[in-house]
Structure formats: structure tokens, C-alpha cells
Design a protein around this motif. Structure first.
Motif, PDB file in Angstrom:
ATOM      1  N   ILE A   6       3.800   4.634  -3.952  1.00  0.00           N
ATOM      2  CA  ILE A   6       2.408   4.273  -4.535  1.00  0.00           C
ATOM      3  C   ILE A   6       1.443   4.622  -3.406  1.00  0.00           C
ATOM      4  CG2 ILE A   6       1.461   2.274  -5.603  1.00  0.00           C
ATOM      5  CD1 ILE A   6       3.672   3.123  -6.995  1.00  0.00           C
ATOM      6  N   VAL A   7       0.269   4.994  -4.058  1.00  0.00           N
ATOM      7  CA  VAL A   7      -1.075   5.316  -3.028  1.00  0.00           C
ATOM      8  C   VAL A   7      -1.458   3.768  -2.661  1.00  0.00           C
ATOM      9  CG1 VAL A   7      -3.107   5.758  -2.708  1.00  0.00           C
ATOM     10  CG2 VAL A   7      -1.491   7.343  -4.221  1.00  0.00           C
ATOM     11  N   ALA A   8      -1.376   3.327  -1.507  1.00  0.00           N
ATOM     12  CA  ALA A   8      -1.812   1.918  -1.049  1.00  0.00           C
ATOM     13  C   ALA A   8      -3.191   1.755  -0.664  1.00  0.00           C
ATOM     14  CB  ALA A   8      -0.810   1.529   0.218  1.00  0.00           C
ATOM     15  N   ARG A   9      -3.522   2.736   0.089  1.00  0.00           N
ATOM     16  CA  ARG A   9      -5.091   2.775   0.650  1.00  0.00           C
ATOM     17  C   ARG A   9      -5.702   4.017   0.764  1.00  0.00           C
ATOM     18  NH1 ARG A   9      -6.181  -2.079  -0.425  1.00  0.00           N
ATOM     19  NH2 ARG A   9      -5.040  -3.634   0.725  1.00  0.00           N
ATOM     20  N   ILE A  10      -7.028   4.067   0.775  1.00  0.00           N
ATOM     21  CA  ILE A  10      -7.510   5.450   0.895  1.00  0.00           C
ATOM     22  C   ILE A  10      -8.938   5.003   1.684  1.00  0.00           C
ATOM     23  CG2 ILE A  10      -8.884   7.311  -0.078  1.00  0.00           C
ATOM     24  CD1 ILE A  10      -7.390   6.693  -2.673  1.00  0.00           C
ATOM     25  N   VAL A  22      -5.118   8.820   3.761  1.00  0.00           N
ATOM     26  CA  VAL A  22      -4.277   8.190   2.376  1.00  0.00           C
ATOM     27  C   VAL A  22      -3.018   7.588   2.858  1.00  0.00           C
ATOM     28  CG1 VAL A  22      -3.298   8.696   0.043  1.00  0.00           C
ATOM     29  CG2 VAL A  22      -5.452   9.792   0.881  1.00  0.00           C
ATOM     30  N   SER A  23      -2.951   6.278   2.654  1.00  0.00           N
ATOM     31  CA  SER A  23      -1.630   5.583   3.086  1.00  0.00           C
ATOM     32  C   SER A  23      -0.779   5.249   1.775  1.00  0.00           C
ATOM     33  CB  SER A  23      -2.010   4.466   3.846  1.00  0.00           C
ATOM     34  OG  SER A  23      -0.648   3.811   4.114  1.00  0.00           O
ATOM     35  N   PHE A  24       0.546   5.645   2.057  1.00  0.00           N
ATOM     36  CA  PHE A  24       1.346   5.172   0.862  1.00  0.00           C
ATOM     37  C   PHE A  24       2.344   4.016   1.214  1.00  0.00           C
ATOM     38  CE2 PHE A  24       0.266   9.738   1.249  1.00  0.00           C
ATOM     39  CZ  PHE A  24      -0.240   9.985  -0.108  1.00  0.00           C
ATOM     40  N   GLY A  25       2.644   3.341  -0.023  1.00  0.00           N
ATOM     41  CA  GLY A  25       3.592   2.287   0.101  1.00  0.00           C
ATOM     42  C   GLY A  25       4.982   2.507  -0.696  1.00  0.00           C
ATOM     43  N   ASP A  26       5.870   1.535  -0.384  1.00  0.00           N
ATOM     44  CA  ASP A  26       7.136   1.622  -1.145  1.00  0.00           C
ATOM     45  C   ASP A  26       6.906   1.073  -2.556  1.00  0.00           C
ATOM     46  OD1 ASP A  26       9.566   1.047  -2.103  1.00  0.00           O
ATOM     47  OD2 ASP A  26      10.286   0.699  -0.236  1.00  0.00           O
ATOM     48  N   PRO A  27       7.063   1.702  -3.672  1.00  0.00           N
ATOM     49  CA  PRO A  27       7.011   1.092  -5.012  1.00  0.00           C
ATOM     50  C   PRO A  27       7.413  -0.289  -5.125  1.00  0.00           C
ATOM     51  CG  PRO A  27       7.755   3.320  -4.935  1.00  0.00           C
ATOM     52  CD  PRO A  27       7.756   3.065  -3.557  1.00  0.00           C
ATOM     53  N   ASN A  28       8.616  -0.677  -4.249  1.00  0.00           N
ATOM     54  CA  ASN A  28       9.154  -2.083  -4.613  1.00  0.00           C
ATOM     55  C   ASN A  28       8.349  -3.018  -3.973  1.00  0.00           C
ATOM     56  OD1 ASN A  28      11.513  -0.757  -5.717  1.00  0.00           O
ATOM     57  ND2 ASN A  28      12.348  -0.295  -3.639  1.00  0.00           N
ATOM     58  N   ASP A  29       7.271  -2.637  -3.298  1.00  0.00           N
ATOM     59  CA  ASP A  29       6.215  -3.543  -2.601  1.00  0.00           C
ATOM     60  C   ASP A  29       5.218  -4.098  -3.621  1.00  0.00           C
ATOM     61  OD1 ASP A  29       7.718  -3.572  -0.332  1.00  0.00           O
ATOM     62  OD2 ASP A  29       6.346  -2.369   0.608  1.00  0.00           O
ATOM     63  N   GLY A  75      -4.977  -1.401  13.505  1.00  0.00           N
ATOM     64  CA  GLY A  75      -4.653  -0.378  13.445  1.00  0.00           C
ATOM     65  C   GLY A  75      -3.751  -0.163  12.184  1.00  0.00           C
ATOM     66  N   LEU A  76      -3.388   1.162  12.060  1.00  0.00           N
ATOM     67  CA  LEU A  76      -2.456   1.354  11.048  1.00  0.00           C
ATOM     68  C   LEU A  76      -0.986   1.162  11.352  1.00  0.00           C
ATOM     69  CD1 LEU A  76      -3.660   5.227  10.425  1.00  0.00           C
ATOM     70  CD2 LEU A  76      -4.416   2.946   9.381  1.00  0.00           C
ATOM     71  N   THR A  77      -0.275   0.859  10.228  1.00  0.00           N
ATOM     72  CA  THR A  77       1.220   0.349  10.523  1.00  0.00           C
ATOM     73  C   THR A  77       2.115   1.766  10.198  1.00  0.00           C
ATOM     74  OG1 THR A  77       1.447  -0.062   8.138  1.00  0.00           O
ATOM     75  CG2 THR A  77       0.501  -1.854   9.426  1.00  0.00           C
ATOM     76  N   ASP A  78       3.265   1.356  10.089  1.00  0.00           N
ATOM     77  CA  ASP A  78       4.099   2.358  10.157  1.00  0.00           C
ATOM     78  C   ASP A  78       4.513   3.077   8.563  1.00  0.00           C
ATOM     79  OD1 ASP A  78       5.569   0.309   9.048  1.00  0.00           O
ATOM     80  OD2 ASP A  78       7.295   0.318  10.117  1.00  0.00           O
ATOM     81  N   THR A  79       3.381   2.638   7.931  1.00  0.00           N
ATOM     82  CA  THR A  79       3.514   3.213   6.438  1.00  0.00           C
ATOM     83  C   THR A  79       3.255   4.959   6.505  1.00  0.00           C
ATOM     84  OG1 THR A  79       1.213   2.779   5.876  1.00  0.00           O
ATOM     85  CG2 THR A  79       2.645   1.204   5.321  1.00  0.00           C
ATOM     86  N   PRO A  80       3.431   5.879   5.613  1.00  0.00           N
ATOM     87  CA  PRO A  80       3.166   7.149   5.696  1.00  0.00           C
ATOM     88  C   PRO A  80       1.783   7.228   5.440  1.00  0.00           C
ATOM     89  CG  PRO A  80       4.972   6.775   4.348  1.00  0.00           C
ATOM     90  CD  PRO A  80       4.632   5.575   4.725  1.00  0.00           C
ATOM     91  N   THR A  81       1.117   8.100   6.268  1.00  0.00           N
ATOM     92  CA  THR A  81      -0.242   8.344   6.227  1.00  0.00           C
ATOM     93  C   THR A  81      -0.837   9.478   6.478  1.00  0.00           C
ATOM     94  OG1 THR A  81      -0.789   5.974   6.924  1.00  0.00           O
ATOM     95  CG2 THR A  81      -2.478   7.424   6.886  1.00  0.00           C
ATOM     96  N   PHE A  82      -1.512   9.938   5.615  1.00  0.00           N
ATOM     97  CA  PHE A  82      -1.863  11.648   5.605  1.00  0.00           C
ATOM     98  C   PHE A  82      -3.400  11.611   5.971  1.00  0.00           C
ATOM     99  CE2 PHE A  82       1.970  11.643   3.260  1.00  0.00           C
ATOM    100  CZ  PHE A  82       2.592  12.792   3.803  1.00  0.00           C
ATOM    101  N   LYS A  83      -3.851  12.520   6.840  1.00  0.00           N
ATOM    102  CA  LYS A  83      -5.206  12.798   6.828  1.00  0.00           C
ATOM    103  C   LYS A  83      -5.435  14.113   5.978  1.00  0.00           C
ATOM    104  CE  LYS A  83      -8.698  14.134  10.431  1.00  0.00           C
ATOM    105  NZ  LYS A  83      -8.838  14.356  11.704  1.00  0.00           N
ATOM    106  N   ILE A  84      -6.399  14.058   5.116  1.00  0.00           N
ATOM    107  CA  ILE A  84      -6.722  15.093   4.273  1.00  0.00           C
ATOM    108  C   ILE A  84      -8.248  15.251   4.122  1.00  0.00           C
ATOM    109  CG2 ILE A  84      -4.520  14.954   2.761  1.00  0.00           C
ATOM    110  CD1 ILE A  84      -6.116  13.502   0.714  1.00  0.00           C
ATOM    111  N   SER A  85      -8.686  16.579   3.860  1.00  0.00           N
ATOM    112  CA  SER A  85      -9.940  17.033   3.615  1.00  0.00           C
ATOM    113  C   SER A  85     -10.567  16.220   2.437  1.00  0.00           C
ATOM    114  CB  SER A  85     -10.438  18.237   3.551  1.00  0.00           C
ATOM    115  OG  SER A  85      -9.858  18.820   2.327  1.00  0.00           O
ATOM    116  N   MET A  86     -11.931  15.999   2.259  1.00  0.00           N
ATOM    117  CA  MET A  86     -12.500  15.397   1.100  1.00  0.00           C
ATOM    118  C   MET A  86     -12.271  16.366   0.071  1.00  0.00           C
ATOM    119  SD  MET A  86     -13.910  12.506   1.236  1.00  0.00           S
ATOM    120  CE  MET A  86     -14.829  12.420  -0.228  1.00  0.00           C
TER     121      MET A  86
END
Length: 114
Positions: A6-10, A22-29, A75-86
């Protein structure tokens, strides 16, 4: 390997460059209705955006909070986070709460980048 998230944060890039994180979280959360059960994974000093328009509207405020984020943020946690262009962000059209699938494949080249 494919995994659902699930997209958790942008979050806007803190250096003013045209990127977002863009940070992603577990759908179970997540509770039904899209609410997140856990605390903000980026800490209390980070601003999150749900759309490109929201990002651009609040960019000056985000830039004003850089000193707080650099010194006082957890800081950021261990959730998957991607740096993407606008541009990539606008092209894929994701927003907080969207379900996404991330696929990871091993490169056939097998080489090490230097």
C-alpha cells in the motif's frame, strides 16, 4: 518476486530537486477504509503529500521545515522507499492508500556496476 504493498507516504525531496520519495507499507498494517494502524514511518517533522497538486501547493512550507527534518527527524524506517522523478510520479498516478505490486527480477547481465 512479486509483492503487494500500500502506498504509505509520498514526500518531497528535501534538497529542492524534482524528486519525491514514495514509501510503501504492508497491506496488513491498514484498517478497512485505508487508515494506517501504525505511526508515521517518517517521524513527526516530515510532510506527506497525496497528490502532485498538494505537493506543489505545500512545497514552500516543506522547504521551510528542512532544518527541523535534518536535525530533529527520526529519518526513514525500513519500509521500502523509492526515489522517483516528478515526471514518473505524475505518469504512474499513485496516491496514498493505493494498492500496488512491486516486482523484483534479477538482471541477466550479472555484472557489478562500478
Amino acid at each position: 518476486m512479486k509483492k503487494d504493498f500500500i502506498v504509505a507516504r509520498i514526500v518531497a525531496s528535501q534538497d529542492g530537486s524534482p524528486y519525491v520519495y514514495v514509501s510503501f507499507g504492508d497491506p496488513n498494517d491498514y484498517k478497512p477504509g485505508g487508515e494506517r494502524q501504525q505511526q508515521n514511518p517518517f517521524g513527526s517533522n516530515v510532510m506527506a503529500f497525496t497528490s502532485p497538486e498538494d505537493l506543489m501547493k505545500n512545497l514552500p512550507k516543506a522547504m521551510g521545515n528542512i532544518s527541523k527534518m535534518m536535525g530533529g527527524g527520526s529519518g526513514l524506517t525500513d519500509t521500502p522507499t523509492f526515489k522517483i522523478s516528478m515526471k514518473e510520479y505524475e505518469d504512474i498516478g499513485i496516491k496514498v492508500g493505493d494498492k500496488v505490486t512491486i516486482e523484483i527480477k534479477k538482471s541477466d547481465s550479472g555484472g557489478i556496476y562500478t
